[in-house]
Design a protein around this motif. Structure first.
Motif, PDB file in Angstrom:
ATOM      1  N   ASN A 123       8.350 -11.624  -2.812  1.00 43.11           N
ATOM      2  CA  ASN A 123       7.317 -10.720  -2.295  1.00 43.11           C
ATOM      3  C   ASN A 123       6.366 -11.515  -1.390  1.00 43.11           C
ATOM      4  O   ASN A 123       5.998 -12.645  -1.698  1.00 43.11           O
ATOM      5  CB  ASN A 123       6.538 -10.105  -3.456  1.00 43.11           C
ATOM      6  N   LYS A 124       5.951 -10.923  -0.284  1.00 45.98           N
ATOM      7  CA  LYS A 124       5.132 -11.628   0.706  1.00 45.98           C
ATOM      8  C   LYS A 124       3.635 -11.645   0.399  1.00 45.98           C
ATOM      9  O   LYS A 124       2.917 -12.506   0.893  1.00 45.98           O
ATOM     10  CB  LYS A 124       5.325 -10.984   2.085  1.00 45.98           C
ATOM     11  N   ALA A 125       3.123 -10.694  -0.373  1.00 49.16           N
ATOM     12  CA  ALA A 125       1.675 -10.553  -0.494  1.00 49.16           C
ATOM     13  C   ALA A 125       1.098 -10.949  -1.850  1.00 49.16           C
ATOM     14  O   ALA A 125      -0.071 -11.273  -1.932  1.00 49.16           O
ATOM     15  CB  ALA A 125       1.274  -9.104  -0.192  1.00 49.16           C
ATOM     16  N   TYR A 126       1.873 -10.906  -2.901  1.00 46.32           N
ATOM     17  CA  TYR A 126       1.364 -11.182  -4.244  1.00 46.32           C
ATOM     18  C   TYR A 126       2.466 -11.905  -5.004  1.00 46.32           C
ATOM     19  O   TYR A 126       3.642 -11.591  -4.823  1.00 46.32           O
ATOM     20  CB  TYR A 126       0.991  -9.862  -4.942  1.00 46.32           C
ATOM     21  N   LEU A 139      -2.795  -0.352  -5.682  1.00 47.09           N
ATOM     22  CA  LEU A 139      -1.549  -1.049  -5.390  1.00 47.09           C
ATOM     23  C   LEU A 139      -1.007  -0.469  -4.092  1.00 47.09           C
ATOM     24  O   LEU A 139      -0.927   0.753  -3.950  1.00 47.09           O
ATOM     25  CB  LEU A 139      -0.530  -0.816  -6.511  1.00 47.09           C
ATOM     26  N   THR A 140      -0.655  -1.341  -3.143  1.00 49.11           N
ATOM     27  CA  THR A 140      -0.028  -0.867  -1.916  1.00 49.11           C
ATOM     28  C   THR A 140       1.414  -1.360  -1.881  1.00 49.11           C
ATOM     29  O   THR A 140       1.716  -2.479  -2.316  1.00 49.11           O
ATOM     30  CB  THR A 140      -0.772  -1.344  -0.654  1.00 49.11           C
ATOM     31  N   ILE A 141       2.293  -0.497  -1.382  1.00 50.42           N
ATOM     32  CA  ILE A 141       3.703  -0.838  -1.223  1.00 50.42           C
ATOM     33  C   ILE A 141       4.077  -0.493   0.211  1.00 50.42           C
ATOM     34  O   ILE A 141       3.965   0.663   0.621  1.00 50.42           O
ATOM     35  CB  ILE A 141       4.588  -0.068  -2.218  1.00 50.42           C
ATOM     36  N   THR A 142       4.487  -1.506   0.973  1.00 50.54           N
ATOM     37  CA  THR A 142       4.847  -1.292   2.375  1.00 50.54           C
ATOM     38  C   THR A 142       6.286  -0.778   2.459  1.00 50.54           C
ATOM     39  O   THR A 142       7.036  -0.850   1.474  1.00 50.54           O
ATOM     40  CB  THR A 142       4.707  -2.600   3.181  1.00 50.54           C
ATOM     41  N   ASN A 145       8.942  -2.800   0.923  1.00 52.42           N
ATOM     42  CA  ASN A 145       8.761  -2.989  -0.527  1.00 52.42           C
ATOM     43  C   ASN A 145       7.831  -4.149  -0.882  1.00 52.42           C
ATOM     44  O   ASN A 145       7.810  -4.609  -2.016  1.00 52.42           O
ATOM     45  CB  ASN A 145      10.106  -3.137  -1.249  1.00 52.42           C
ATOM     46  N   THR A 146       7.051  -4.652   0.078  1.00 53.69           N
ATOM     47  CA  THR A 146       6.040  -5.664  -0.227  1.00 53.69           C
ATOM     48  C   THR A 146       4.937  -5.001  -1.036  1.00 53.69           C
ATOM     49  O   THR A 146       4.426  -3.943  -0.671  1.00 53.69           O
ATOM     50  CB  THR A 146       5.464  -6.265   1.072  1.00 53.69           C
ATOM     51  N   ARG A 147       4.574  -5.631  -2.140  1.00 55.74           N
ATOM     52  CA  ARG A 147       3.549  -5.084  -3.033  1.00 55.74           C
ATOM     53  C   ARG A 147       2.318  -5.975  -3.024  1.00 55.74           C
ATOM     54  O   ARG A 147       2.421  -7.192  -3.033  1.00 55.74           O
ATOM     55  CB  ARG A 147       4.112  -4.964  -4.444  1.00 55.74           C
TER      56      ARG A 147
END
Length: 164
Positions: A123-126, A139-142, A145-147
């Motif tokens: 995962n790129k963000a967390y 919670l954001t999901i791009t 599927n980056t969370r």
């Protein structure tokens, strides 16, 4: 039958509704299903549903009728098990959630209470992990599927550590 991923999007359970929502005031029961997931912890995690009395309602739809904004509420208790060593932990992830789906495939969840959130390896963000989160948070999901948890101010447990 309409399938919706609530905690599914975040916890690996599948939510199945009995019928499409008719009006914003129509709360409908749904039930999470047992799950087995890899790619989050260094081991496979199995989840059994201990208690589930959740409800969902659709507040807005896209032009094609699919849900755009939904609310979720009610009790959900899950037993998480590390399939490699047999360690398990029961967690109450009950609470209230509001889901906003975007036309690009991304989404934003707003929680008040508990949630079970999978963050995949890579995962790129967390950081990767299986998080049990309690409090008020987003919670954001791009679309890829980056969370991410922007402005996370809540109690957080990483089940990967707990079950190792």
């Amino acid at each position: 039958m309409q399938k919706v991923s609530i905690i599914a999007a975040i916890a690996g359970t599948t939510v199945v509704l009995g019928a499409p929502a008719a009006r914003a005031s129509d709360w409908q029961p749904y039930r999470a299903q047992p799950f087995t997931t890899s790619g989050v912890c260094p081991f496979t995690v199995h989840g059994d549903i201990v208690q589930d009395e959740e409800e969902v309602r659709t507040d807005a739809t896209f032009p094609d009728g699919t849900p755009r904004i939904q609310e979720f509420r009610g009790p959900l208790v899950i037993r998480f098990t590390n399939t490699a060593n047999g360690r398990s932990a029961v967690r109450d992830v009950s609470g209230y959630g509001r889901l906003h789906k975007f036309a690009d495939g991304g989404s934003a969840w707003f929680f008040d209470g508990g949630a079970s959130v999978r963050v995949y390896i890579g995962n790129k963000a967390y950081p990767a992990g299986w998080y049990i989160v309690h409090g008020r948070f987003r919670l954001t999901i791009t679309p890829d599927n980056t969370r991410d948890f922007p402005h996370l101010h809540a109690d957080v447990e990483n089940l990967c550590r707990t079950l190792a």
